[in-house]
Design a protein around this motif. Structure first.
Motif, short mmCIF file in Angstrom:
data_model
loop_
_atom_site.label_atom_id
_atom_site.label_comp_id
_atom_site.label_asym_id
_atom_site.label_seq_id
_atom_site.Cartn_x
_atom_site.Cartn_y
_atom_site.Cartn_z
N GLU A 1 2.22 3.04 -2.41
CA GLU A 1 1.85 4.08 -3.37
C GLU A 1 0.62 4.84 -2.89
O GLU A 1 0.57 6.08 -2.96
CB GLU A 1 1.59 3.48 -4.75
N ARG A 2 -0.38 4.12 -2.39
CA ARG A 2 -1.60 4.78 -1.91
C ARG A 2 -1.29 5.70 -0.72
O ARG A 2 -1.78 6.83 -0.66
CB ARG A 2 -2.64 3.74 -1.50
N ALA B 1 -5.95 5.15 2.87
CA ALA B 1 -5.17 4.21 2.06
C ALA B 1 -5.61 2.77 2.28
O ALA B 1 -4.99 1.85 1.74
CB ALA B 1 -3.69 4.36 2.37
N ALA C 1 0.82 -1.21 0.00
CA ALA C 1 0.00 0.00 0.00
C ALA C 1 0.85 1.26 0.00
O ALA C 1 0.35 2.35 0.28
CB ALA C 1 -0.93 0.00 1.22
N THR D 1 0.79 8.84 -1.75
CA THR D 1 -0.05 9.85 -2.40
C THR D 1 -0.91 10.58 -1.38
O THR D 1 -1.04 11.82 -1.42
CB THR D 1 -0.94 9.19 -3.47
#
Length: 231
Positions: free
Chosen positions: A112-113, A142, A110, A116
């Motif tokens: 990348e989530r 996320a 997770a 961001t």
């Protein structure tokens, strides 16, 4: 196999944020294709652990006049890239909290989530991502356990990975962010992103490290000039 590109990044650095936003447009697969290494100002416990391993932290705090310039420069670059920025105020930040939380999220796929969510909250929303309540909310966004931030700080495996990141930055002479590496080739700063992408796309045409330095005149007094002399 060709060397996997490496990116040393910092949640604290606005230039790291801007460079990675540009990188995302060029390589939407960046979180899988690049080895992301988070770096932060270590607290006393991590500083002591680094010293025990004969390591340290190369980054030097900027002067107030440079900081004032950065405020203007980052706003200009963000506007050019179509990004909104709300400058965050960091009061006594504990950078281990967001960085160890992000490292823990990577084990669950997770990263990348959460990355961001964190940079959007920090740079577009002006949020304090070192605040536990903020990180709880971002972890939920996320799809993660909202208690992950507090658990990550106590997790021995996550702490060992975090120490390894800081040691690696010391060993590889990382002094600023973003800092890209591909094989022996190094690219520091947002303005070097095009060079990094070009080297990544065309590995057969990368110059050798010796070739990159071929046109540089020898400097007999290297190491004796005033610190910060290059700006």
């Amino acid at each position: 196999m060709p060397a996997k590109p490496v990116l040393f990044f910092s949640f604290r650095s606005p230039y790291s944020w801007l460079a990675i936003e540009r990188l995302r447009k060029a390589r939407p697969d960046m979180h899988r294709a690049i080895d992301f290494i988070p770096i932060w100002n270590p607290d006393t416990e991590f500083t002591a652990a680094l010293a025990a391993h004969k390591s340290g932290f190369h980054y030097a705090e900027m002067s107030s006049v440079k900081h004032r310039y950065v405020l203007t420069d980052v706003r200009r670059l963000a506007r050019r890239d179509g990004l909104k920025i709300t400058w965050p105020i960091d009061r006594n930040p504990h950078w281990e909290l967001p960085n160890l939380t992000w490292l823990a999220s990577r084990a669950q796929g997770a990263d990348e989530r959460l990355y961001t969510a964190m940079v959007t909250a920090r740079w577009e929303g002006g949020s304090n991502i070192c605040a536990p309540q903020t990180l709880r909310r971002l972890a939920l966004e996320a799809g993660l356990d909202p208690d992950m931030p507090t658990k990550a700080l106590r997790d021995a495996d996550v702490r060992a990975e975090a120490l390894h990141c800081l040691q690696r930055a010391w060993d590889e002479d990382i002094f600023g962010f973003p800092y890209f590496r591909i094989g022996p080739h190094r690219y520091w700063g947002i303005d070097r992103l095009p060079d990094f992408l070009a080297a990544w796309r065309q590995p057969a045409q990368r110059p050798s490290p010796a070739g990159e330095l071929a046109d540089v005149e020898p400097v007999p007094a290297f190491g004796e000039d005033a610190s910060g002399g290059c700006g």
